[in-house]
Design a protein around this motif. Structure first.
Motif, PDB file in Angstrom:
ATOM      1  N   TYR A 204     -33.209 -15.102  -0.474  1.00 53.82           N
ATOM      2  CA  TYR A 204     -33.403 -16.428   0.072  1.00 53.82           C
ATOM      3  C   TYR A 204     -32.715 -17.381  -0.919  1.00 53.82           C
ATOM      4  O   TYR A 204     -32.976 -17.314  -2.119  1.00 53.82           O
ATOM      5  CB  TYR A 204     -34.890 -16.775   0.161  1.00 53.82           C
ATOM      6  CG  TYR A 204     -35.675 -15.954   1.151  1.00 53.82           C
ATOM      7  CD1 TYR A 204     -37.064 -15.999   1.164  1.00 53.82           C
ATOM      8  CD2 TYR A 204     -35.064 -15.143   2.088  1.00 53.82           C
ATOM      9  CE1 TYR A 204     -37.817 -15.262   2.065  1.00 53.82           C
ATOM     10  CE2 TYR A 204     -35.794 -14.396   2.990  1.00 53.82           C
ATOM     11  CZ  TYR A 204     -37.172 -14.460   2.974  1.00 53.82           C
ATOM     12  OH  TYR A 204     -37.912 -13.720   3.875  1.00 53.82           O
TER      13      TYR A 204
ATOM     14  N   PHE B 287     -31.176 -21.391  -1.990  1.00 51.07           N
ATOM     15  CA  PHE B 287     -31.457 -22.822  -1.850  1.00 51.07           C
ATOM     16  C   PHE B 287     -30.501 -23.638  -2.694  1.00 51.07           C
ATOM     17  O   PHE B 287     -29.987 -23.160  -3.710  1.00 51.07           O
ATOM     18  CB  PHE B 287     -32.883 -23.147  -2.335  1.00 51.07           C
ATOM     19  CG  PHE B 287     -33.927 -22.192  -1.871  1.00 51.07           C
ATOM     20  CD1 PHE B 287     -34.186 -21.031  -2.562  1.00 51.07           C
ATOM     21  CD2 PHE B 287     -34.646 -22.460  -0.715  1.00 51.07           C
ATOM     22  CE1 PHE B 287     -35.143 -20.138  -2.132  1.00 51.07           C
ATOM     23  CE2 PHE B 287     -35.609 -21.573  -0.274  1.00 51.07           C
ATOM     24  CZ  PHE B 287     -35.851 -20.414  -0.981  1.00 51.07           C
TER      25      PHE B 287
ATOM     26  N   LEU C  25     -35.001 -30.705  -1.884  1.00 45.91           N
ATOM     27  CA  LEU C  25     -34.293 -29.631  -1.202  1.00 45.91           C
ATOM     28  C   LEU C  25     -33.169 -30.187  -0.345  1.00 45.91           C
ATOM     29  O   LEU C  25     -33.388 -31.073   0.474  1.00 45.91           O
ATOM     30  CB  LEU C  25     -35.267 -28.842  -0.327  1.00 45.91           C
ATOM     31  CG  LEU C  25     -34.670 -27.661   0.430  1.00 45.91           C
ATOM     32  CD1 LEU C  25     -34.272 -26.549  -0.546  1.00 45.91           C
ATOM     33  CD2 LEU C  25     -35.655 -27.122   1.464  1.00 45.91           C
TER      34      LEU C  25
ATOM     35  N   LYS D  88     -31.308 -24.571   2.779  1.00 45.87           N
ATOM     36  CA  LYS D  88     -31.768 -23.239   2.421  1.00 45.87           C
ATOM     37  C   LYS D  88     -31.191 -22.215   3.393  1.00 45.87           C
ATOM     38  O   LYS D  88     -30.884 -22.534   4.544  1.00 45.87           O
ATOM     39  CB  LYS D  88     -33.288 -23.165   2.416  1.00 45.87           C
ATOM     40  CG  LYS D  88     -33.920 -23.509   3.763  1.00 45.87           C
ATOM     41  CD  LYS D  88     -35.428 -23.591   3.641  1.00 45.87           C
ATOM     42  CE  LYS D  88     -36.051 -24.028   4.965  1.00 45.87           C
ATOM     43  NZ  LYS D  88     -37.522 -24.226   4.844  1.00 45.87           N
TER      44      LYS D  88
ATOM     45  N   ARG E 235     -34.673 -16.645  -4.308  1.00 54.62           N
ATOM     46  CA  ARG E 235     -36.016 -16.097  -4.256  1.00 54.62           C
ATOM     47  C   ARG E 235     -35.947 -14.769  -3.538  1.00 54.62           C
ATOM     48  O   ARG E 235     -35.236 -14.633  -2.546  1.00 54.62           O
ATOM     49  CB  ARG E 235     -36.939 -17.045  -3.504  1.00 54.62           C
ATOM     50  CG  ARG E 235     -38.354 -16.515  -3.243  1.00 54.62           C
ATOM     51  CD  ARG E 235     -39.088 -17.454  -2.327  1.00 54.62           C
ATOM     52  NE  ARG E 235     -40.436 -17.007  -2.006  1.00 54.62           N
ATOM     53  CZ  ARG E 235     -40.740 -16.219  -0.981  1.00 54.62           C
ATOM     54  NH1 ARG E 235     -39.794 -15.761  -0.182  1.00 54.62           N
ATOM     55  NH2 ARG E 235     -41.990 -15.870  -0.758  1.00 54.62           N
TER      56      ARG E 235
ATOM     57  N   TYR F 126     -45.674 -13.466  -2.531  1.00 53.12           N
ATOM     58  CA  TYR F 126     -45.548 -14.620  -3.400  1.00 53.12           C
ATOM     59  C   TYR F 126     -44.535 -14.301  -4.485  1.00 53.12           C
ATOM     60  O   TYR F 126     -44.839 -13.657  -5.475  1.00 53.12           O
ATOM     61  CB  TYR F 126     -46.904 -14.956  -4.022  1.00 53.12           C
ATOM     62  CG  TYR F 126     -47.897 -15.471  -2.999  1.00 53.12           C
ATOM     63  CD1 TYR F 126     -48.974 -14.699  -2.605  1.00 53.12           C
ATOM     64  CD2 TYR F 126     -47.734 -16.717  -2.426  1.00 53.12           C
ATOM     65  CE1 TYR F 126     -49.874 -15.169  -1.669  1.00 53.12           C
ATOM     66  CE2 TYR F 126     -48.636 -17.198  -1.488  1.00 53.12           C
ATOM     67  CZ  TYR F 126     -49.701 -16.411  -1.117  1.00 53.12           C
ATOM     68  OH  TYR F 126     -50.586 -16.875  -0.196  1.00 53.12           O
ATOM     69  N   GLN F 127     -43.329 -14.738  -4.249  1.00 53.78           N
ATOM     70  CA  GLN F 127     -42.273 -14.487  -5.214  1.00 53.78           C
ATOM     71  C   GLN F 127     -41.796 -15.803  -5.794  1.00 53.78           C
ATOM     72  O   GLN F 127     -41.666 -16.795  -5.098  1.00 53.78           O
ATOM     73  CB  GLN F 127     -41.102 -13.774  -4.532  1.00 53.78           C
ATOM     74  CG  GLN F 127     -41.486 -12.443  -3.895  1.00 53.78           C
ATOM     75  CD  GLN F 127     -41.839 -11.397  -4.926  1.00 53.78           C
ATOM     76  OE1 GLN F 127     -41.449 -11.510  -6.073  1.00 53.78           O
ATOM     77  NE2 GLN F 127     -42.581 -10.383  -4.514  1.00 53.78           N
ATOM     78  N   LYS F 128     -41.500 -15.782  -7.061  1.00 52.65           N
ATOM     79  CA  LYS F 128     -41.074 -17.023  -7.696  1.00 52.65           C
ATOM     80  C   LYS F 128     -39.645 -17.350  -7.309  1.00 52.65           C
ATOM     81  O   LYS F 128     -38.858 -16.489  -6.926  1.00 52.65           O
ATOM     82  CB  LYS F 128     -41.176 -16.894  -9.210  1.00 52.65           C
ATOM     83  CG  LYS F 128     -40.199 -15.888  -9.794  1.00 52.65           C
ATOM     84  CD  LYS F 128     -40.308 -15.830 -11.298  1.00 52.65           C
ATOM     85  CE  LYS F 128     -39.303 -14.839 -11.860  1.00 52.65           C
ATOM     86  NZ  LYS F 128     -39.368 -14.752 -13.338  1.00 52.65           N
ATOM     87  N   VAL F 129     -39.327 -18.631  -7.424  1.00 49.62           N
ATOM     88  CA  VAL F 129     -37.969 -19.120  -7.219  1.00 49.62           C
ATOM     89  C   VAL F 129     -37.311 -19.226  -8.589  1.00 49.62           C
ATOM     90  O   VAL F 129     -37.871 -19.805  -9.514  1.00 49.62           O
ATOM     91  CB  VAL F 129     -37.988 -20.493  -6.521  1.00 49.62           C
ATOM     92  CG1 VAL F 129     -36.581 -21.053  -6.409  1.00 49.62           C
ATOM     93  CG2 VAL F 129     -38.621 -20.367  -5.138  1.00 49.62           C
TER      94      VAL F 129
ATOM     95  N   PHE G 176     -34.175 -20.700 -10.659  1.00 44.33           N
ATOM     96  CA  PHE G 176     -33.165 -21.745 -10.575  1.00 44.33           C
ATOM     97  C   PHE G 176     -31.984 -21.443 -11.488  1.00 44.33           C
ATOM     98  O   PHE G 176     -32.137 -20.835 -12.558  1.00 44.33           O
ATOM     99  CB  PHE G 176     -33.767 -23.099 -10.980  1.00 44.33           C
ATOM    100  CG  PHE G 176     -34.678 -23.684  -9.943  1.00 44.33           C
ATOM    101  CD1 PHE G 176     -36.012 -23.317  -9.882  1.00 44.33           C
ATOM    102  CD2 PHE G 176     -34.207 -24.612  -9.026  1.00 44.33           C
ATOM    103  CE1 PHE G 176     -36.863 -23.849  -8.918  1.00 44.33           C
ATOM    104  CE2 PHE G 176     -35.053 -25.157  -8.068  1.00 44.33           C
ATOM    105  CZ  PHE G 176     -36.377 -24.770  -8.014  1.00 44.33           C
TER     106      PHE G 176
END
Lengths: 113, 114
Positions: free
Chosen positions: B32, B34, B46, B49, B94, B99-102, B104
């Protein structure tokens, strides 16, 4: 009608002190986050809470303790502040169904002297 | 582990010129992806995405990005830059599921000259 708010905006303190940063969101979101942005603009997640439950806990010193009294609030308490804690701390929130559209607060610039 | 690389730390373009900001990701499956923008003294917002489907995604403020799996890239583009686009741009990735962290990237600072 600010979506994600943080207080204070600026925080200057001495080494060794304990301080808290507050975050509130009025978007009805289920998930909230704390990020740390260093002087080089590198943004790294620290914690994530979903419905007041801790779901992401990165490798963060245990001097940092998040507290979520309800879904709309996620506060960050920092004990025994160190020089390296100086950074901008961002709170963010997202809907559980859309966990990736995160809404960020304006940030809290913490300076440790 | 997932990661994102933004090879350009700083880019300067003239107002009205086209813009392309580069982003390369590292992730085993379909990521995913962004793009966020951070104006001076502000939090991140944002822009767009990509989760699946059409590889060319449209975002706010006239931005678009194209997912190219073969190049592991997700470059951000705008045909005509406005002075108000001057900001820091962050690409993020991501992993899917739960529940996965993003994660950057390190950001690209865009300067717009008249």
């Amino acid at each position: 009608d600010t979506a994600v708010s943080q207080t204070p905006k600026y925080l200057v303190t001495q080494m060794g002190n304990d301080k808290s940063i507050k975050c509130e969101q009025n978007l009805g979101h289920d998930t909230m986050y704390w990020y740390k942005q260093d002087s080089k603009k590198f943004l790294k997640i620290m914690f994530s809470y979903n419905n007041k439950e801790l779901i992401i806990n990165e490798t963060v010193p245990n001097r940092f303790s998040p507290k979520s009294p309800d879904k709309a609030h996620l506060n960050l308490h920092i004990n025994s502040l160190e020089l390296g804690d100086s950074a901008v701390y961002f709170c963010a929130s997202s809907q559980e169904r859309y966990p990736d559209t995160q809404y960020f607060g304006p940030g809290t610039r913490l300076t440790v002297l | 582990a997932q990661s994102v690389t933004q090879p350009d730390i700083h880019i300067t373009v003239s107002e009205g010129a086209s813009l392309e900001l580069r982003c390369n990701y590292s992730y085993g499956a379909t990521p995913y992806l962004f793009w966020y923008v951070q104006s001076p003294g502000q939090g991140l917002q944002l822009l767009l995405k990509y989760f699946s489907g059409d590889t060319l995604v449209q975002g706010i403020k006239g931005f678009e990005a194209e997912f190219k799996r073969s190049q592991s890239s997700f470059n951000l583009r705008k045909p005509s830059v406005h002075w108000s686009d001057a900001a820091e741009y962050f690409c993020a990735v991501r992993s899917s599921g739960g529940y996965q962290k993003v994660t950057f990237g390190t950001g690209t600072k865009l300067q717009v000259i008249p």
